[in-house]
Structure formats: structure tokens, C-alpha cells
Enzyme design. Sequence first.
Site: not given
Length: 263
Positions: A210, A121, A245, A146, A213, A236
Site C-alpha cells: 500500500h 490497491r 497526502y 473498495k 499507492r 476516494h
Amino acid sequence: QKRYSSSTITTYESMLLKFFGFHNAKLLNDISVKDLEAYNTQYILANGFSHTYQNQTINALKLLFSYNGIDPELSSKLERPKKQTKLPEVLSINEVKDILASLSNLKHKTLLSILYACGLRIGETLNIKVSDLDLERRFTHIKSGKGRKDRYVPIPKRMCELLTSYIEAYKPKNFLFVGMNGSRYSPVSARQILKRALRKVGIKKPVTLHTLRHSHATHLLENGTDIRYIQELLGHNSIKTTQIYTKVTPRSLSKVTSPLDSL
């Protein structure tokens, strides 16, 4: 008090300022469910803001009312919008290659390259310090990503070579990427780099930092990388976030035989 990240605090503050700007004739204690519904209908929905914007506004108001002990349930009486299933924009490998090749400035090339090479990120990238890098072992320590989660991310060999050249040329002492005044590089400047590169190579589809990414994760999946490994790399919490994805990669879809081929 609750140790929220600075970006969350900024977002919530912005949401509350807009809400009370809309209801500027009322005090906090005078706000009713009807006022919330009016704001939702006449401002959020009328301006076509996303479901994410609506949810963030509700979260900010709920936190404010709950913290002040006014009516913790007030904002929960609003109906939350249904979650949209929006697929991320993804660049092809050739498009990424063209973008990076268009950059003659070493700092700019290194910045966009690490976003793609490590699937980071922008906030994580700009928070990297020189001391977080281990180029010998080819890893970088991402601190307080995050959700305030630390993780180690591998750095590809070519990226290590680029970082070595960059560090030798710019000699950063604290943050890896710094601006003209010596402070941490800004996300706005990073976005401008990408914007100019896109214009230079003629890519017109909506691409953000982004997107690099997203492209990293999609290309890993297309190359046969296990999705749980990709989840760990991206940081994640849930595998469900990473599974988005699988919907943008043509790898599995290409195995489907069209009925036309049977004719």
C-alpha cells in the site's frame, strides 16, 4: 445477505472468533456490557491493538447482536477510541526506482510497477482481467474496487509498454496475474516479492504494498496535480481522505520561510 465484501466478512469472522474464544464459557445471549468491557481492557488494550482493531471488533459485535435481535445497542455502549491521525509512509522517487530496478522477473516487475504507476490497491490489481485493459486508449477498468465502486484509471505510456511485454511473454487468459497453479495471484506472494526487493536494495523503513499507492499519490501532488483529480484516480469517496497526502509532501512546507533565515 448484506453483500459485504469477502475481506470484510473474513475480518468480522476473525474478530468474532477471537471474542468468543476469550469468553468461551458463555453463550451469545449471556454476553453483557461488562463482558465487552473486559474483552476491551484485558485483550485489546492489554495487547496494544490499534484503534482500527477496536472499532472493527465493535462493528462486528454490533452487527451480530443486531442481526440476532439480542441487543442492538449493546456494543454501542462501549466507548470508541479516538481516531488517530497517522501519516502514511512514503517512498522517494529514487527509492521506487531502485525497488523496480532490482526486479529481474518480468511478472514481479510488472506487478509492483502497476501498483505504483496507477496507485492501485493490491486487491484491485489482482482482480484485473486481461479484458479490463485498453492499452490502445491507455486505461484499465477497475471493477468493484473498495466500496464496490467501478472506475477507469489511466495507464502511463511506459506502463503500457511493460504490460504489452508481460502479456506477450506470459499470455494470461483471464486474470492478468496468475500463480503457478493457474489461479489468481495471491496477496501473500505479492508481499513476498516486495519484501525481497526491499532487502535487496537495503530499504529498512516499514514499507508495504500500500506504500506504493501512497507514494503514487504523494508524487502526483508534488508534481502539481490537482487534489480532486488525485481523489478520482484513487477512488476516494471524500476529499478529506485524499488530503492526508498534503501533510506528507514537502512541496508546500518548503515555501515556509524559517525565522532563522531572517537573522
